[in-house]
Design an enzyme around this catalytic site. Structure first.
Site, PDB file in Angstrom:
ATOM      1  N   ASP A  11       0.866  -1.184   0.000  1.00 54.91           N
ATOM      2  CA  ASP A  11       0.000   0.000   0.000  1.00 54.91           C
ATOM      3  C   ASP A  11       0.905   1.237   0.000  1.00 54.91           C
ATOM      4  O   ASP A  11       1.694   1.441   0.928  1.00 54.91           O
ATOM      5  CB  ASP A  11      -0.859  -0.038   1.275  1.00 54.91           C
ATOM      6  CG  ASP A  11      -1.795   1.147   1.391  1.00 54.91           C
ATOM      7  OD1 ASP A  11      -1.675   2.106   0.594  1.00 54.91           O
ATOM      8  OD2 ASP A  11      -2.640   1.120   2.291  1.00 54.91           O
ATOM      9  N   ILE A  12       0.777   2.040  -1.027  1.00 58.69           N
ATOM     10  CA  ILE A  12       1.689   3.184  -1.173  1.00 58.69           C
ATOM     11  C   ILE A  12       1.542   4.184  -0.018  1.00 58.69           C
ATOM     12  O   ILE A  12       2.498   4.865   0.335  1.00 58.69           O
ATOM     13  CB  ILE A  12       1.502   3.857  -2.554  1.00 58.69           C
ATOM     14  CG1 ILE A  12       2.757   4.662  -2.907  1.00 58.69           C
ATOM     15  CG2 ILE A  12       0.243   4.702  -2.605  1.00 58.69           C
ATOM     16  CD1 ILE A  12       2.840   5.060  -4.362  1.00 58.69           C
ATOM     17  N   ASN A  25      -6.604  12.481 -11.098  1.00 57.54           N
ATOM     18  CA  ASN A  25      -7.334  12.849 -12.327  1.00 57.54           C
ATOM     19  C   ASN A  25      -7.176  14.353 -12.534  1.00 57.54           C
ATOM     20  O   ASN A  25      -6.589  15.047 -11.694  1.00 57.54           O
ATOM     21  CB  ASN A  25      -8.809  12.429 -12.245  1.00 57.54           C
ATOM     22  CG  ASN A  25      -9.499  13.032 -11.047  1.00 57.54           C
ATOM     23  OD1 ASN A  25      -9.469  14.250 -10.854  1.00 57.54           O
ATOM     24  ND2 ASN A  25     -10.112  12.207 -10.213  1.00 57.54           N
ATOM     25  N   GLY A  33      -9.496   4.293  -6.214  1.00 61.68           N
ATOM     26  CA  GLY A  33      -8.176   3.676  -6.350  1.00 61.68           C
ATOM     27  C   GLY A  33      -7.125   4.263  -5.436  1.00 61.68           C
ATOM     28  O   GLY A  33      -7.388   4.576  -4.266  1.00 61.68           O
ATOM     29  N   ASP A  35      -5.723   7.119  -5.558  1.00 62.01           N
ATOM     30  CA  ASP A  35      -6.039   8.521  -5.261  1.00 62.01           C
ATOM     31  C   ASP A  35      -6.916   8.601  -3.990  1.00 62.01           C
ATOM     32  O   ASP A  35      -6.616   9.362  -3.044  1.00 62.01           O
ATOM     33  CB  ASP A  35      -6.787   9.096  -6.478  1.00 62.01           C
ATOM     34  CG  ASP A  35      -6.911  10.602  -6.487  1.00 62.01           C
ATOM     35  OD1 ASP A  35      -6.301  11.254  -5.629  1.00 62.01           O
ATOM     36  OD2 ASP A  35      -7.616  11.124  -7.378  1.00 62.01           O
ATOM     37  N   SER A 118      -2.014   4.748 -14.210  1.00 60.59           N
ATOM     38  CA  SER A 118      -2.917   4.475 -15.350  1.00 60.59           C
ATOM     39  C   SER A 118      -3.361   3.021 -15.513  1.00 60.59           C
ATOM     40  O   SER A 118      -4.175   2.740 -16.390  1.00 60.59           O
ATOM     41  CB  SER A 118      -2.323   4.938 -16.694  1.00 60.59           C
ATOM     42  OG  SER A 118      -2.535   6.311 -16.888  1.00 60.59           O
TER      43      SER A 118
END
Ligand code: AR6
Length: 173
Positions: A11-12, A25, A33, A35, A118
């Site tokens: 998990d970032i 976006n 997601g 973001d 992406s």
């Protein structure tokens, strides 16, 4: 293999690095997601700062603070939506990495984590995205010595395998 690039599954939002990259976006006002996960973990101050930025063009990148995240900075970039590959998607994705890395240079960031930009909601083929990511990062590292560690954070084992394959391939070139 470049010792400064690694691939992990995780998990970032939990990475202890100077900066994490957000696959955002054009509005920069949050989404799903990675973001959504970053905004939830950073807290509402992140959205407040993002509002001041007035959006971001595809392929560009903007930086904010990390607030409640372990990371000091969040670099928000906007990847292309995959439309079959003939709408300049490859170049736009490469630009995401170049724009993010330009901020790394400007802010003298030493450690950074990238998600698989992406490849989720925006539908970019994973192998192709991985190849673009490692090519751009490797190229940058050839001329930048401040950046010590680049972590490619994948959310699934299968994505991780593909980013690792791309990394091994670039090393042979
Ligand atoms: N840590 C690391 N990777 C993650 C995490 C996480 N916490 N969560 C998801 N991923 P996506 P995109 C992976 O859809 O394709 C948003 O709504 C995920 O499995 O997050 O660039 C934005 O607001 C996938 O491999 O980003 C935009 O509208 C990768 O991160 C749109 O989605 C990217 O998936 C951007 O789409």
């Amino acid at each position: 293999m470049s010792q400064r690039i690694s691939v992990i599954i995780g998990d970032i939002t939990q990475q202890n690095v100077d900066a994490i990259v957000n696959a955002a976006n054009n509005s920069l006002l949050g989404g799903g997601g990675v973001d959504g996960a970053i905004h939830r973990a950073a807290g509402s101050q992140l959205l407040e700062e993002c509002r001041q930025l007035k959006g971001c063009a595809t392929g560009e990148a903007k930086i904010t603070k990390g607030y409640n995240l372990p990371a000091k900075w969040v670099i928000h970039t906007v990847g292309p939506v995959w439309q079959g590959g003939r709408q300049g998607e490859d170049e736009l994705l490469a630009q995401c990495y170049r724009s993010s890395l330009a901020l790394v240079e400007q802010y003298q960031i030493q450690t950074i984590a990238f998600p698989a930009i992406s490849t989720g909601a925006y539908g970019f083929p994973v192998d192709r995205a991985a190849q673009i990511a490692v090519t751009e990062i490797q190229q940058f590292l050839k001329e930048n010595y401040t950046l010590e560690q680049v972590i490619l954070v994948c959310f699934s084992q299968s994505a991780g395998d593909r980013y690792l394959t791309a990394l091994k391939q670039i090393d042979k070139t």
